[in-house]
Write an enzyme that holds these catalytic residues in place. Structure first.
Site, short mmCIF file in Angstrom:
data_model
loop_
_atom_site.label_atom_id
_atom_site.label_comp_id
_atom_site.label_asym_id
_atom_site.label_seq_id
_atom_site.Cartn_x
_atom_site.Cartn_y
_atom_site.Cartn_z
CB VAL A 122 -77.59 78.02 106.21
CG1 VAL A 122 -76.72 79.47 106.64
CG2 VAL A 122 -78.72 78.28 105.38
CB VAL A 149 -73.01 76.32 102.65
CG1 VAL A 149 -72.18 77.54 101.78
CG2 VAL A 149 -73.29 75.52 101.34
CD GLU A 150 -72.36 81.32 105.52
OE1 GLU A 150 -71.68 82.29 105.58
OE2 GLU A 150 -73.40 82.21 105.32
CB SER A 151 -69.39 77.49 110.02
OG SER A 151 -70.30 76.89 110.51
CE1 TYR A 185 -74.07 81.39 102.21
CE2 TYR A 185 -76.06 82.31 101.31
CZ TYR A 185 -75.14 81.90 102.31
OH TYR A 185 -75.87 81.42 103.43
#
Length: 174
Positions: free
Chosen positions: A69, A72-74, A159
């Site tokens: 997570v 992928v997120e940051s 996502y």
């Protein structure tokens, strides 16, 4: 079509343009939502391993899922801010941060703690179904419940498999 263009600068920062502005050669004047960009390297990942391991155990969430997570997120950028206001490593929206008592979303430990607690709650809510957990993390649990599955949002549809690929790669590397 809406699109975001990210230009990586020589000094390690990234400048973000909305596609329409970019085509008109009008650069966005506000702070880029990814203020600095650190290439995703094993060293970048390792600096948060102790925090992730501790919180993974505490909240019974697979450490590799937390890492996927974050990746992928940051891309492991603790200062990341999305165009819609999500902040930090796990890209917590201000209301989600408040919900999980995160007072500073840019503090790595607080951010990972809030995101991990959210994943733990989603795990229980969706009986461990990773696709639904990730869809809810991205779009909100209400959207997943409303559509009785992955919501038909383009971002969420892309996502979920992206995080799952990262998760599988991390598991296989362990």
């Amino acid at each position: 079509a809406n699109a975001t263009v990210i230009e990586f600068n020589d000094d390690g920062t990234a400048t973000v343009y909305e596609a329409l502005d970019y085509l008109q050669q009008q650069r966005r004047k506000s702070r880029p939502y990814i203020a600095t960009f650190s290439p995703l390297t094993p060293a970048n990942r390792k600096i948060y391993d102790t925090i992730i391991t501790k919180l993974s155990t505490k909240h019974n969430v697979d450490a590799n899922l937390i890492k996927a997570v974050i990746a992928v997120e940051s891309s492991y950028n603790k200062d990341a801010i999305s165009p819609v206001g999500a902040q930090g490593l796990m890209q917590l929206m201000p209301m989600t941060a408040k919900r999980f008592n995160v007072s500073n979303s840019f503090d790595p430990e607080q951010n990972i703690a809030g995101g991990t607690r959210y994943l733990s709650i989603l795990h229980k809510l969706f009986d461990g179904d990773l696709q639904l957990i990730l869809a809810a993390y991205n779009a909100g649990e209400g959207a997943v419940q409303k559509y009785n599955g992955i919501p038909p949002y383009r971002e969420t549809i892309h996502y979920v498999p992206k995080v799952l690929r990262e998760y599988e790669a991390l598991k296989n590397a362990s």
